[in-house]
Every structure is written in structure tokens, then in C-alpha cells.
Design a protein around this motif. Structure first.
Motif, PDB file in Angstrom:
ATOM      1  N   GLU A  54       0.806  -1.144   0.074  1.00  0.00           N
ATOM      2  CA  GLU A  54      -0.015   0.041  -0.189  1.00  0.00           C
ATOM      3  C   GLU A  54       0.728   1.287  -0.083  1.00  0.00           C
ATOM      4  O   GLU A  54       0.456   2.229  -0.624  1.00  0.00           O
ATOM      5  N   LYS A  57       1.975   1.884  -3.409  1.00  0.00           N
ATOM      6  CA  LYS A  57       0.973   2.409  -4.282  1.00  0.00           C
ATOM      7  C   LYS A  57       0.979   3.757  -3.970  1.00  0.00           C
ATOM      8  O   LYS A  57       0.592   4.574  -4.949  1.00  0.00           O
ATOM      9  N   VAL A  58       0.756   4.571  -2.729  1.00  0.00           N
ATOM     10  CA  VAL A  58       0.489   5.738  -2.166  1.00  0.00           C
ATOM     11  C   VAL A  58       1.577   6.657  -2.781  1.00  0.00           C
ATOM     12  O   VAL A  58       1.571   7.725  -3.364  1.00  0.00           O
ATOM     13  N   ASP A  61       1.139   7.157  -6.551  1.00  0.00           N
ATOM     14  CA  ASP A  61       0.152   8.245  -6.894  1.00  0.00           C
ATOM     15  C   ASP A  61       0.603   9.732  -6.410  1.00  0.00           C
ATOM     16  O   ASP A  61       0.496  10.422  -7.152  1.00  0.00           O
ATOM     17  N   PHE A  75      -7.377  12.790 -10.192  1.00  0.00           N
ATOM     18  CA  PHE A  75      -7.320  11.927  -9.012  1.00  0.00           C
ATOM     19  C   PHE A  75      -8.303  12.802  -8.029  1.00  0.00           C
ATOM     20  O   PHE A  75      -9.118  12.152  -7.466  1.00  0.00           O
ATOM     21  N   GLU A  78     -11.837  11.053  -9.050  1.00  0.00           N
ATOM     22  CA  GLU A  78     -12.007  10.303  -8.807  1.00  0.00           C
ATOM     23  C   GLU A  78     -12.076   9.720  -7.429  1.00  0.00           C
ATOM     24  O   GLU A  78     -12.998   9.104  -6.861  1.00  0.00           O
ATOM     25  N   LYS A  79     -11.241  10.233  -6.466  1.00  0.00           N
ATOM     26  CA  LYS A  79     -11.080   9.729  -5.350  1.00  0.00           C
ATOM     27  C   LYS A  79     -12.067  10.721  -4.524  1.00  0.00           C
ATOM     28  O   LYS A  79     -12.435  10.199  -3.368  1.00  0.00           O
ATOM     29  N   TYR A  80     -12.212  11.911  -4.572  1.00  0.00           N
ATOM     30  CA  TYR A  80     -12.889  12.798  -3.877  1.00  0.00           C
ATOM     31  C   TYR A  80     -14.174  13.409  -4.148  1.00  0.00           C
ATOM     32  O   TYR A  80     -14.845  14.111  -3.722  1.00  0.00           O
TER      33      TYR A  80
END
Length: 99
Positions: A54, A57-58, A61, A75, A78-80
């Protein structure tokens, strides 16, 4: 048969047997505790591996966000679920079929 009784009555055999029983069952680091420690270590190792993946991955990103402005906008959308003033956001949640 008499020889077998002599072996069991031997003070060295009795002290070794008592020591073995004590170490296997009654000591602070007995067999049950060692098994529990091993399972705990295995579980923690799996958690460590998960968090390392993880973290990778972070970091990926974060690197993408720092290098490209279009990626930052993507980002955020999609995420927020951020949007511009004249846009509508539709969130589609897919549920897996349980058959």
C-alpha cells in the motif's frame, strides 16, 4: 521388567524428565506460548507485507500528482468526487451478484 523400574527410579532420569515436563508445559516459554508467538509473527508479517504494498501504491500516486497537473485533477475527481461548478457527478456502485 525389573530393569525398566530401575531406569524409571534413576535420579538422573527423573530429574531430566521433570525438567523436560517443566520446560514443555509450565515454563514462561512453553510450547503453547511458542505456537502463539509464531502465529502472531506470521500475522504481523502478512500485515507488514500488505502495508508495504500500500505504501508503494501511495508513493506512486504521490509521484504522479507532483509531476502532472492533469493527473491531480483526475485524482481529485475519482477519489474525492470533486467537480467544477457547471458539472454533475454521478456515482455508480456495482454490487457483485451473490449466487
Amino acid at each position: 521388567m525389573n530393569r525398566l523400574f530401575d531406569i524409571f527410579r534413576n535420579k538422573y532420569f527423573l530429574s531430566t524428565a521433570a525438567f523436560a515436563v517443566w520446560m514443555l508445559f509450565f515454563d514462561k516459554n512453553d510450547m503453547l506460548s511458542q505456537y502463539e508467538y509464531r502465529t502472531e509473527v506470521h500475522k504481523l508479517q502478512q500485515e507488514k507485507d500488505f502495508y508495504e504494498i500500500e505504501t508503494a501504491k501511495v508513493k506512486k500516486d504521490l509521484n504522479e500528482l507532483n509531476t502532472n497537473l492533469n493527473t491531480a485533477e483526475k485524482f481529485a475527481r475519482e477519489k474525492y468526487f470533486m467537480k467544477k461548478d457547471n458539472e454533475d457527478v454521478f456515482v455508480i456502485i456495482r454490487e457483485d451478484a451473490k449466487d
